[in-house]
Design a protein around this motif. Structure first.
Motif, PDB file in Angstrom:
ATOM      1  N   TYR A 198     -54.794 -17.427 -12.432  1.00  0.00           N
ATOM      2  CA  TYR A 198     -55.239 -18.322 -13.517  1.00  0.00           C
ATOM      3  C   TYR A 198     -54.080 -19.195 -14.004  1.00  0.00           C
ATOM      4  O   TYR A 198     -53.656 -19.099 -15.163  1.00  0.00           O
ATOM      5  CB  TYR A 198     -55.805 -17.500 -14.677  1.00  0.00           C
ATOM      6  CG  TYR A 198     -56.879 -16.529 -14.238  1.00  0.00           C
ATOM      7  CD1 TYR A 198     -58.154 -16.977 -13.890  1.00  0.00           C
ATOM      8  CD2 TYR A 198     -56.620 -15.165 -14.170  1.00  0.00           C
ATOM      9  CE1 TYR A 198     -59.131 -16.092 -13.473  1.00  0.00           C
ATOM     10  CE2 TYR A 198     -57.596 -14.264 -13.761  1.00  0.00           C
ATOM     11  CZ  TYR A 198     -58.846 -14.745 -13.410  1.00  0.00           C
ATOM     12  OH  TYR A 198     -59.817 -13.866 -12.991  1.00  0.00           O
ATOM     13  N   PRO A 199     -53.571 -20.054 -13.154  1.00  0.00           N
ATOM     14  CA  PRO A 199     -52.365 -20.820 -13.522  1.00  0.00           C
ATOM     15  C   PRO A 199     -52.569 -21.795 -14.666  1.00  0.00           C
ATOM     16  O   PRO A 199     -51.596 -22.137 -15.359  1.00  0.00           O
ATOM     17  CB  PRO A 199     -52.015 -21.553 -12.222  1.00  0.00           C
ATOM     18  CG  PRO A 199     -53.319 -21.660 -11.484  1.00  0.00           C
ATOM     19  CD  PRO A 199     -54.040 -20.385 -11.802  1.00  0.00           C
ATOM     20  N   ASP A 200     -53.803 -22.248 -14.870  1.00  0.00           N
ATOM     21  CA  ASP A 200     -54.055 -23.219 -15.938  1.00  0.00           C
ATOM     22  C   ASP A 200     -54.711 -22.591 -17.157  1.00  0.00           C
ATOM     23  O   ASP A 200     -55.072 -23.298 -18.105  1.00  0.00           O
ATOM     24  CB  ASP A 200     -54.938 -24.351 -15.395  1.00  0.00           C
ATOM     25  CG  ASP A 200     -54.251 -25.117 -14.278  1.00  0.00           C
ATOM     26  OD1 ASP A 200     -53.099 -25.549 -14.482  1.00  0.00           O
ATOM     27  OD2 ASP A 200     -54.859 -25.244 -13.195  1.00  0.00           O
ATOM     28  N   LEU A 244     -44.504 -21.372 -13.841  1.00  0.00           N
ATOM     29  CA  LEU A 244     -45.736 -22.158 -13.868  1.00  0.00           C
ATOM     30  C   LEU A 244     -45.440 -23.632 -14.100  1.00  0.00           C
ATOM     31  O   LEU A 244     -46.006 -24.514 -13.432  1.00  0.00           O
ATOM     32  CB  LEU A 244     -46.661 -21.643 -14.983  1.00  0.00           C
ATOM     33  CG  LEU A 244     -47.529 -20.425 -14.686  1.00  0.00           C
ATOM     34  CD1 LEU A 244     -48.273 -19.989 -15.949  1.00  0.00           C
ATOM     35  CD2 LEU A 244     -48.528 -20.723 -13.569  1.00  0.00           C
ATOM     36  N   ARG A 245     -44.573 -23.898 -15.051  1.00  0.00           N
ATOM     37  CA  ARG A 245     -44.261 -25.289 -15.372  1.00  0.00           C
ATOM     38  C   ARG A 245     -43.581 -25.977 -14.194  1.00  0.00           C
ATOM     39  O   ARG A 245     -43.865 -27.151 -13.909  1.00  0.00           O
ATOM     40  CB  ARG A 245     -43.385 -25.358 -16.620  1.00  0.00           C
ATOM     41  CG  ARG A 245     -43.300 -26.760 -17.205  1.00  0.00           C
ATOM     42  CD  ARG A 245     -42.904 -26.762 -18.649  1.00  0.00           C
ATOM     43  NE  ARG A 245     -41.569 -26.216 -18.882  1.00  0.00           N
ATOM     44  CZ  ARG A 245     -40.952 -26.179 -20.058  1.00  0.00           C
ATOM     45  NH1 ARG A 245     -41.587 -26.653 -21.127  1.00  0.00           N
ATOM     46  NH2 ARG A 245     -39.755 -25.672 -20.183  1.00  0.00           N
ATOM     47  N   ALA A 246     -42.720 -25.248 -13.513  1.00  0.00           N
ATOM     48  CA  ALA A 246     -42.060 -25.822 -12.337  1.00  0.00           C
ATOM     49  C   ALA A 246     -43.057 -26.152 -11.237  1.00  0.00           C
ATOM     50  O   ALA A 246     -42.837 -27.061 -10.431  1.00  0.00           O
ATOM     51  CB  ALA A 246     -40.996 -24.847 -11.816  1.00  0.00           C
ATOM     52  N   ALA A 247     -44.171 -25.416 -11.206  1.00  0.00           N
ATOM     53  CA  ALA A 247     -45.209 -25.657 -10.199  1.00  0.00           C
ATOM     54  C   ALA A 247     -46.234 -26.692 -10.664  1.00  0.00           C
ATOM     55  O   ALA A 247     -47.235 -26.919  -9.977  1.00  0.00           O
ATOM     56  CB  ALA A 247     -45.909 -24.348  -9.858  1.00  0.00           C
ATOM     57  N   GLY A 248     -46.001 -27.306 -11.836  1.00  0.00           N
ATOM     58  CA  GLY A 248     -46.882 -28.360 -12.318  1.00  0.00           C
ATOM     59  C   GLY A 248     -48.013 -27.909 -13.212  1.00  0.00           C
ATOM     60  O   GLY A 248     -48.937 -28.684 -13.485  1.00  0.00           O
ATOM     61  N   HIS A 249     -47.947 -26.681 -13.703  1.00  0.00           N
ATOM     62  CA  HIS A 249     -48.995 -26.163 -14.588  1.00  0.00           C
ATOM     63  C   HIS A 249     -48.477 -26.091 -16.029  1.00  0.00           C
ATOM     64  O   HIS A 249     -47.264 -26.052 -16.270  1.00  0.00           O
ATOM     65  CB  HIS A 249     -49.439 -24.772 -14.136  1.00  0.00           C
ATOM     66  CG  HIS A 249     -49.994 -24.748 -12.746  1.00  0.00           C
ATOM     67  ND1 HIS A 249     -51.238 -25.236 -12.431  1.00  0.00           N
ATOM     68  CD2 HIS A 249     -49.445 -24.315 -11.576  1.00  0.00           C
ATOM     69  CE1 HIS A 249     -51.452 -25.090 -11.132  1.00  0.00           C
ATOM     70  NE2 HIS A 249     -50.378 -24.538 -10.590  1.00  0.00           N
ATOM     71  N   ARG A 250     -49.415 -26.042 -16.954  1.00  0.00           N
ATOM     72  CA  ARG A 250     -49.061 -25.970 -18.376  1.00  0.00           C
ATOM     73  C   ARG A 250     -49.402 -24.581 -18.898  1.00  0.00           C
ATOM     74  O   ARG A 250     -50.587 -24.248 -19.046  1.00  0.00           O
ATOM     75  CB  ARG A 250     -49.817 -27.029 -19.180  1.00  0.00           C
ATOM     76  CG  ARG A 250     -49.394 -27.122 -20.640  1.00  0.00           C
ATOM     77  CD  ARG A 250     -50.201 -28.210 -21.356  1.00  0.00           C
ATOM     78  NE  ARG A 250     -49.753 -28.418 -22.721  1.00  0.00           N
ATOM     79  CZ  ARG A 250     -50.112 -27.669 -23.764  1.00  0.00           C
ATOM     80  NH1 ARG A 250     -50.955 -26.657 -23.582  1.00  0.00           N
ATOM     81  NH2 ARG A 250     -49.660 -27.935 -24.977  1.00  0.00           N
ATOM     82  N   PRO A 251     -48.407 -23.749 -19.188  1.00  0.00           N
ATOM     83  CA  PRO A 251     -48.695 -22.421 -19.750  1.00  0.00           C
ATOM     84  C   PRO A 251     -49.362 -22.549 -21.112  1.00  0.00           C
ATOM     85  O   PRO A 251     -49.102 -23.492 -21.866  1.00  0.00           O
ATOM     86  CB  PRO A 251     -47.323 -21.758 -19.852  1.00  0.00           C
ATOM     87  CG  PRO A 251     -46.349 -22.890 -19.860  1.00  0.00           C
ATOM     88  CD  PRO A 251     -46.959 -23.995 -19.059  1.00  0.00           C
ATOM     89  N   VAL A 252     -50.241 -21.576 -21.422  1.00  0.00           N
ATOM     90  CA  VAL A 252     -51.059 -21.709 -22.626  1.00  0.00           C
ATOM     91  C   VAL A 252     -50.480 -20.958 -23.811  1.00  0.00           C
ATOM     92  O   VAL A 252     -50.165 -21.556 -24.844  1.00  0.00           O
ATOM     93  CB  VAL A 252     -52.504 -21.233 -22.349  1.00  0.00           C
ATOM     94  CG1 VAL A 252     -53.349 -21.333 -23.620  1.00  0.00           C
ATOM     95  CG2 VAL A 252     -53.123 -22.072 -21.236  1.00  0.00           C
ATOM     96  N   ALA A 253     -50.342 -19.621 -23.708  1.00  0.00           N
ATOM     97  CA  ALA A 253     -49.951 -18.854 -24.901  1.00  0.00           C
ATOM     98  C   ALA A 253     -49.550 -17.441 -24.523  1.00  0.00           C
ATOM     99  O   ALA A 253     -49.842 -16.943 -23.425  1.00  0.00           O
ATOM    100  CB  ALA A 253     -51.106 -18.807 -25.905  1.00  0.00           C
ATOM    101  N   VAL A 254     -48.896 -16.788 -25.473  1.00  0.00           N
ATOM    102  CA  VAL A 254     -48.731 -15.340 -25.446  1.00  0.00           C
ATOM    103  C   VAL A 254     -49.640 -14.749 -26.510  1.00  0.00           C
ATOM    104  O   VAL A 254     -50.067 -15.444 -27.430  1.00  0.00           O
ATOM    105  CB  VAL A 254     -47.272 -14.917 -25.701  1.00  0.00           C
ATOM    106  CG1 VAL A 254     -46.347 -15.451 -24.625  1.00  0.00           C
ATOM    107  CG2 VAL A 254     -46.802 -15.370 -27.085  1.00  0.00           C
ATOM    108  N   ARG A 255     -49.932 -13.466 -26.364  1.00  0.00           N
ATOM    109  CA  ARG A 255     -50.785 -12.811 -27.351  1.00  0.00           C
ATOM    110  C   ARG A 255     -50.072 -11.583 -27.902  1.00  0.00           C
ATOM    111  O   ARG A 255     -49.538 -10.760 -27.148  1.00  0.00           O
ATOM    112  CB  ARG A 255     -52.120 -12.400 -26.732  1.00  0.00           C
ATOM    113  CG  ARG A 255     -53.040 -11.654 -27.704  1.00  0.00           C
ATOM    114  CD  ARG A 255     -54.344 -11.268 -27.036  1.00  0.00           C
ATOM    115  NE  ARG A 255     -55.061 -10.260 -27.820  1.00  0.00           N
ATOM    116  CZ  ARG A 255     -55.991  -9.453 -27.337  1.00  0.00           C
ATOM    117  NH1 ARG A 255     -56.315  -9.525 -26.046  1.00  0.00           N
ATOM    118  NH2 ARG A 255     -56.585  -8.577 -28.097  1.00  0.00           N
TER     119      ARG A 255
END
Length: 523
Positions: free
Chosen positions: A239-241, A267-278
């Motif tokens: 679930y990269p996005d 993830l960011r290096a692979a072009g994805h935007r990380p969402v959050a920690v919980r």
């Protein structure tokens, strides 16, 4: 099993005494005489340390759907035919069951109601049912069930959304009261939650379900000797996005957050935007500040922080107050920290923790005879249990600021603004009243709308977005004192002069009839 479930959820989703009363009315030949019942509630939720100053309506659409499908079919009639009295005789007669088979529907019932998502207050008639006595009686239990619990949860959700600084997610399915968790999730969305983890309800109302992952996923990878970082990488790979990582399985600040940062950088290096920690445990305010600091130091300023774990409106308020004090100690802007926060609320929302049931009631207020509606009243030792009698209308009065100042219940056809000076009376305490000048009122809004006619809903169902907008609009026009989380100001529902006199006279007559006294009463 499926047949039993259909029986339990159909027309027999009512209390036994509704059916026995319906047969009594049938035996007396008054079962098709038209009656009016009003639904209202007596008190706002009181959670102990904090109190609600209003209620958000919910549940009407599902009630109307039930009314459309509820029928006395062969299966229902067979069960009633098989019921026996204490002496072994038939409880329900064939003639009554034949009437139920032919006429035991809600097709001839009319229902007016305050729409879902609106702000309402104690003693206001929220739904008014008129129709054949037997069927309006049978309607009672299901109507109360469909409206009371969802309104309770929608109110809790509204208060939580008001106290939060960001999006609110409903996570209560696993702790909800059986299948009622579906009604609760829908009500939470009406009340202000942005999303729910309940997949079925999300798809029904047209929203994407939201969630993260379980502690057990991390535990699986640890048990296999792979560790927390490998678990996070596996989740990010699939679930990269949509990558939200639960960071408190091992050690939040020394393991969870650092490992999440590693994965987010990948993830960011692979072009994805990380969402959050919980964050799901511990001192959530302190951990939020520290997590925000660590994410900022890593340049991950866009990553959010989801906090969860026994949250309610008061807990969120306390967390945010602590963030205001805690963040500057570490060189952080409290507003920036709060702006990245998302709230996952579960048990305390779905159970309405602290106030488990709305005291909604459904009371007979009028009977039709020879084309005229005759008001009826129940006399009680408790003044608060005396209903508002007769056919009526309900209005919301707004002051010159456009803020709601009072809800007024009037007799049917009465103009609440007809007089230059408007007398507003307490619905249950004689001598408690106030006067409002007509010049002080900018608008009088009718609250009851036709909801059910000729066996079906009057209007198409509203979307969750539209019901949320109703709630937001009503809250924006509600005094801030009434919206307070603790000790809110009391918003008054009042009666007009004419309706107050009618109520007073009916009570006096009823008491005189039981005592044998003569009473000279008006109207």
């Amino acid at each position: 099993m499926a047949a039993d479930a259909a029986l339990a959820n159909g027309i027999l989703f009512t209390d036994q005494y509704q059916l026995t009363m319906a047969q009594l009315y049938f035996r007396r030949g008054i079962h098709e005489q038209r009656a009016q019942f009003d639904y209202s509630f007596r008190t706002n939720p009181d959670y102990g340390r904090h109190q609600a100053g209003y209620v958000v309506t919910a549940g009407l659409e599902w009630l109307l759907e039930w009314m459309q499908t509820a029928r006395f079919g062969d299966a229902e009639l067979d069960r009633l035919r098989g019921q026996r009295s204490a002496r072994g005789g038939r409880l329900f007669g064939d003639d009554f069951l034949a009437w139920l088979a032919d006429d035991g529907t809600f097709d001839d019932v009319e229902l007016d109601a305050v729409g879902e998502g609106r702000i309402v207050h104690p003693h206001l008639p929220i739904a008014v049912a008129r129709g054949p006595l037997a069927m309006t009686q049978i309607l009672e239990s299901s109507l109360l069930n469909h409206l009371n619990y969802p309104s309770l949860v929608a109110t809790k959700a509204s208060r939580i959304a008001e106290s939060a600084s960001g999006p609110v997610l409903e996570f209560g399915m696993r702790r909800g009261p059986g299948r009622a968790a579906n009604a609760g999730a829908r009500a939470a969305l009406i009340g202000g939650c942005d999303f729910t983890s309940n997949a079925g309800i999300s798809h029904e109302v047209g929203l994407d379900p939201q969630g993260t992952h379980a502690h057990s996923m991390v535990q699986v990878f640890m048990a296999l000797g792979l560790g927390e970082l490998a678990a996070f990488r596996a989740f990010a790979d699939v679930y990269p996005d949509n990558c939200v990582l639960l960071v408190d399985t091992v050690d939040t600040l020394h393991s969870g957050v650092p490992n999440a940062i590693t994965v987010f950088e990948e993830l960011r290096a692979a072009g994805h935007r990380p969402v959050a920690v919980r964050l799901d445990s511990g001192d959530l305010a302190y951990l939020t500040v520290q997590t925000a600091r660590m994410l900022d130091d890593a340049g991950l300023t866009e990553v959010g922080v989801v906090v969860s774990g026994d949250l309610d409106e008061l807990a969120i308020w306390q967390i945010l107050s602590q963030v205001d004090e805690e963040a500057p100690r570490y060189g952080l802007d409290p507003q920036a920290v709060k702006a990245r926060m998302v709230y996952g609320v579960g048990t305390r929302l779905i159970s309405s923790h602290g106030h488990a049931a709305l005291d909604g009631v459904y009371k007979l207020v009028a009977m039709e005879r020879d084309g005229a509606w005759l008001p009826s009243v129940k006399v009680s030792e408790s003044p608060a249990k005396v209903p508002i009698p007769g056919a009526k209308s309900a209005w919301r009065l707004y002051d010159r600021r456009g803020i709601a100042t009072a809800d007024v219940v009037a007799t049917a056809g009465e103009d609440p603004l007809a007089d230059p000076e408007i007398a507003l009376h307490h619905p249950h305490h004689d001598g408690v009243s106030r006067t409002v000048s007509r010049n002080e009122i900018s608008e009088a809004e009718p609250l009851l709308e036709p909801a059910w006619r000729n066996g079906g809903p009057v209007a198409p169902a509203l979307s969750i977005k539209e019901m949320r907008a109703r709630r937001r609009h009503d809250l924006d026009r509600l005094d801030l004192g009434v919206r307070r989380l603790v000790n809110p100001h009391v918003y008054h529902v009042s009666l007009t002069d004419r309706l107050k006199r009618l109520q007073h006279d009916l009570v006096a007559r009823a008491r005189a009839a039981t005592s044998g006294d003569d009473v000279d009463a008006e109207g």
